[in-house]
Write an enzyme that holds these catalytic residues in place. Structure first.
Site, PDB file in Angstrom:
ATOM      1  N   CYS A  74      -7.840  29.677  15.905  1.00 10.95           N
ATOM      2  CA  CYS A  74      -9.030  30.319  15.961  1.00 10.95           C
ATOM      3  C   CYS A  74      -9.751  30.113  17.375  1.00 10.95           C
ATOM      4  O   CYS A  74     -10.662  30.943  17.728  1.00 10.95           O
ATOM      5  CB  CYS A  74      -9.969  30.032  14.853  1.00 10.95           C
ATOM      6  SG  CYS A  74      -9.496  30.346  13.368  1.00 10.95           S
ATOM      7  N   HIS A  90     -17.488  31.637  17.127  1.00 10.16           N
ATOM      8  CA  HIS A  90     -16.317  31.855  16.241  1.00 10.16           C
ATOM      9  C   HIS A  90     -16.934  31.991  14.462  1.00 10.16           C
ATOM     10  O   HIS A  90     -17.640  31.192  14.404  1.00 10.16           O
ATOM     11  CB  HIS A  90     -15.343  30.669  16.050  1.00 10.16           C
ATOM     12  CG  HIS A  90     -14.494  30.863  14.995  1.00 10.16           C
ATOM     13  ND1 HIS A  90     -13.573  32.129  14.768  1.00 10.16           N
ATOM     14  CD2 HIS A  90     -13.870  29.873  14.218  1.00 10.16           C
ATOM     15  CE1 HIS A  90     -12.551  32.007  13.867  1.00 10.16           C
ATOM     16  NE2 HIS A  90     -12.886  30.491  13.475  1.00 10.16           N
ATOM     17  N   ASN A 119     -13.267  35.395   8.349  1.00  9.05           N
ATOM     18  CA  ASN A 119     -12.767  34.924   9.548  1.00  9.05           C
ATOM     19  C   ASN A 119     -11.756  35.443  10.063  1.00  9.05           C
ATOM     20  O   ASN A 119     -10.636  35.469   9.341  1.00  9.05           O
ATOM     21  CB  ASN A 119     -12.511  33.264   9.106  1.00  9.05           C
ATOM     22  CG  ASN A 119     -12.257  32.450  10.351  1.00  9.05           C
ATOM     23  OD1 ASN A 119     -11.588  33.104  11.315  1.00  9.05           O
ATOM     24  ND2 ASN A 119     -11.737  31.078  10.202  1.00  9.05           N
TER      25      ASN A 119
HETATM   26  N1  COA Z   1     -14.939  30.063  -5.803  1.00  8.10           N
HETATM   27  C1  COA Z   1     -15.403  29.072  -6.724  1.00  8.10           C
HETATM   28  N2  COA Z   1     -15.358  27.757  -6.427  1.00  8.10           N
HETATM   29  C2  COA Z   1     -14.586  27.279  -5.595  1.00  8.10           C
HETATM   30  C3  COA Z   1     -13.810  27.924  -4.607  1.00  8.10           C
HETATM   31  C4  COA Z   1     -14.196  29.415  -4.860  1.00  8.10           C
HETATM   32  N3  COA Z   1     -13.755  30.304  -3.909  1.00  8.10           N
HETATM   33  N4  COA Z   1     -13.192  27.438  -3.740  1.00  8.10           N
HETATM   34  C5  COA Z   1     -13.656  25.926  -4.330  1.00  8.10           C
HETATM   35  N5  COA Z   1     -14.320  26.097  -5.180  1.00  8.10           N
HETATM   36  C6  COA Z   1     -14.843  24.793  -5.773  1.00  8.10           C
HETATM   37  C7  COA Z   1     -14.083  23.744  -5.601  1.00  8.10           C
HETATM   38  O1  COA Z   1     -12.641  23.665  -6.362  1.00  8.10           O
HETATM   39  C8  COA Z   1     -14.823  22.539  -5.932  1.00  8.10           C
HETATM   40  O2  COA Z   1     -14.813  22.364  -7.550  1.00  8.10           O
HETATM   41  P1  COA Z   1     -14.826  20.823  -8.070  1.00  8.10           P
HETATM   42  O3  COA Z   1     -16.010  20.196  -7.575  1.00  8.10           O
HETATM   43  O4  COA Z   1     -14.692  21.199  -9.347  1.00  8.10           O
HETATM   44  O5  COA Z   1     -13.576  20.158  -7.275  1.00  8.10           O
HETATM   45  C9  COA Z   1     -16.112  22.865  -5.575  1.00  8.10           C
HETATM   46  O6  COA Z   1     -15.936  24.287  -5.483  1.00  8.10           O
HETATM   47  C10 COA Z   1     -16.651  22.575  -4.225  1.00  8.10           C
HETATM   48  O7  COA Z   1     -15.521  22.335  -3.215  1.00  8.10           O
HETATM   49  P2  COA Z   1     -15.706  22.021  -1.800  1.00  8.10           P
HETATM   50  O8  COA Z   1     -14.267  22.479  -1.154  1.00  8.10           O
HETATM   51  O9  COA Z   1     -16.370  20.742  -1.712  1.00  8.10           O
HETATM   52  O10 COA Z   1     -16.798  23.384  -1.361  1.00  8.10           O
HETATM   53  P3  COA Z   1     -17.556  23.450  -0.134  1.00  8.10           P
HETATM   54  O11 COA Z   1     -18.975  23.280  -0.199  1.00  8.10           O
HETATM   55  O12 COA Z   1     -17.037  22.463   1.198  1.00  8.10           O
HETATM   56  O13 COA Z   1     -17.011  24.813   0.291  1.00  8.10           O
HETATM   57  C11 COA Z   1     -15.527  25.836   1.763  1.00  8.10           C
HETATM   58  C12 COA Z   1     -15.500  25.240   0.522  1.00  8.10           C
HETATM   59  C13 COA Z   1     -14.061  26.335   1.953  1.00  8.10           C
HETATM   60  C14 COA Z   1     -16.365  27.261   1.680  1.00  8.10           C
HETATM   61  C15 COA Z   1     -16.196  25.232   2.971  1.00  8.10           C
HETATM   62  O14 COA Z   1     -15.705  23.995   3.162  1.00  8.10           O
HETATM   63  C16 COA Z   1     -15.844  25.699   4.241  1.00  8.10           C
HETATM   64  O15 COA Z   1     -16.379  26.694   4.765  1.00  8.10           O
HETATM   65  N6  COA Z   1     -15.340  24.906   5.278  1.00  8.10           N
HETATM   66  C17 COA Z   1     -14.852  25.301   6.584  1.00  8.10           C
HETATM   67  C18 COA Z   1     -13.681  26.092   6.349  1.00  8.10           C
HETATM   68  C19 COA Z   1     -13.378  26.904   7.619  1.00  8.10           C
HETATM   69  O16 COA Z   1     -14.144  27.404   8.477  1.00  8.10           O
HETATM   70  N7  COA Z   1     -11.953  27.214   7.914  1.00  8.10           N
HETATM   71  C20 COA Z   1     -11.792  27.819   9.042  1.00  8.10           C
HETATM   72  C21 COA Z   1     -11.928  26.709  10.459  1.00  8.10           C
HETATM   73  S1  COA Z   1     -11.501  27.772  11.854  1.00  8.10           S
END
Ligand code: COA
Length: 322
Positions: free
Chosen positions: A113, A249, A279
């Protein structure tokens, strides 16, 4: 003194829209969850016959048209991509043939990215040292091709697209400063485990799809992005108050908002496309930049800060006077 200036921008998004409602039918998720955690409503997916080079060509042609140039007038071409058409040759050489002209250096850059920021810095250095006069820099991805559509933690985030800029040598800046960073210790927080060399030796069970520890990536991004922005500003004896626009980004609205908050920038100064694009990896910054240039938000004379982070980890920032 030679500097480089951005004299044209272009962007391209494929036609197919994947909404959160579409994703609700594919994995165990909801529109509300995706919107609250990411700010994304929809993303685009390339048609089966469309490749990264097709997207790059459309964005590149628009940038050249905005700059009033033909492809054969450029003398450097860099494509930032994680999803090249082939293992080799590079997507850039394929694009060079399509745009016309031959002989000038054309190559791909892989910094996921952050790829566009890396490519922009390289092109800027070519121009400042007299190695090129006019460069086309493209960020293009068919990222949906490396997504596991059964993994709700990643498939909700990414989309396809391409963005491009034309740089030209000038006696006024232009690109004031770029700062690039990488830290390989974090490479497995966001990666595609399968590969070419490693896959053939021992990782036969690894699948060619993005794997991510989302929460850790999130925390890392929020903690590090504002730091590199401050470093870039300090290098140019500028302050946050000098910025007219932040073009970050487009990973997640919450990351963008947290970075803007740490920088003390109002959201009205942040260009946001993540809601509609998701993204798009290396394409996200030039796509957002193109949108804000074309709709008249970014004007001649504005001070613009581009920043990105991604797999590797890699991260970087560029300060650009328009
Ligand atoms: N829909 C519903 N629930 C979901 C889900 C979805 N699409 N994806 C994950 N969950 C669940 C998980 O399984 C977890 O459940 P649990 O508590 O029963 O285990 C819960 O939601 C929380 O998961 P978590 O990963 O802690 O959520 P979060 O608040 O961190 O959000 C992201 C997840 C991926 C949206 C977030 O971490 C994020 O955006 N991270 C950065 C990613 C990024 O920018 N990547 C590219 C970089 S270039």
């Amino acid at each position: 003194m030679i500097y480089s200036r951005i004299i044209g921008t272009g962007g391209y998004l494929p036609d197919q829209v994947i909404t959160n409602a579409d994703l609700e039918r594919m994995v165990d998720t909801t529109d509300q969850w995706i919107l609250e955690r990411t700010g994304i409503r929809e993303r685009r997916r390339a048609a089966p016959e469309q490749t990264t080079c097709d997207l790059a060509e459309a964005a590149g042609r628009r940038a050249l048209e905005a700059a009033g140039l033909k492809g054969r007038q450029i003398d450097l071409l860099i494509v930032a991509t994680t999803t090249p058409d082939h293992i080799f040759p590079s997507t850039a050489t394929k694009l060079q043939e399509r745009l016309g002209g031959a002989g000038y250096p054309s190559f791909d850059i892989q910094a996921v990215c952050t790829g566009f920021i890396y490519a922009l810095d390289i092109a800027d250095r070519y121009i400042r040292t007299g190695g090129a006069n006019t460069a086309l820099v493209v960020g293009a991805e068919t990222f949906t091709r490396i997504i596991d559509w059964t993994d709700r933690g990643t498939c909700i985030l990414f989309g396809d697209g391409a963005g491009a800029v034309v740089l030209e040598a000038s006696d006024t800046p232009g690109i004031l400063h770029s700062r690039l960073r990488a830290d390989g210790r974090y490479r497995k927080l966001l990666w595609v485990p399968a590969g070419v060399s490693e896959d053939q030796r021992e990782a036969k069970d690894q699948r060619p799809f993005v794997e991510m520890r989302g929460h850790e990536v999130f925390k890392w991004a929020v903690n590090n992005l504002s730091k590199i922005v401050d470093e870039a500003l300090a290098e140019c004896d500028l302050t946050r108050a000098d910025l007219d626009w932040l073009v970050p980004h487009q990973a997640n609205t919450r990351i963008l908002a947290a970075t803007a908050r740490k920088l003390g920038l109002p959201m009205s100064k942040v260009v946001m496309t993540v809601e509609r694009h998701g993204n798009t990896s290396a394409a996200s910054v030039p796509l957002a930049l193109d949108e804000a240039v074309r709709d008249g938000r970014i004007r001649s004379g504005d001070m613009v800060l581009l920043e990105a982070f991604g797999g590797g980890f890699t991260w970087g920032a560029s300060l650009v006077r328009f």
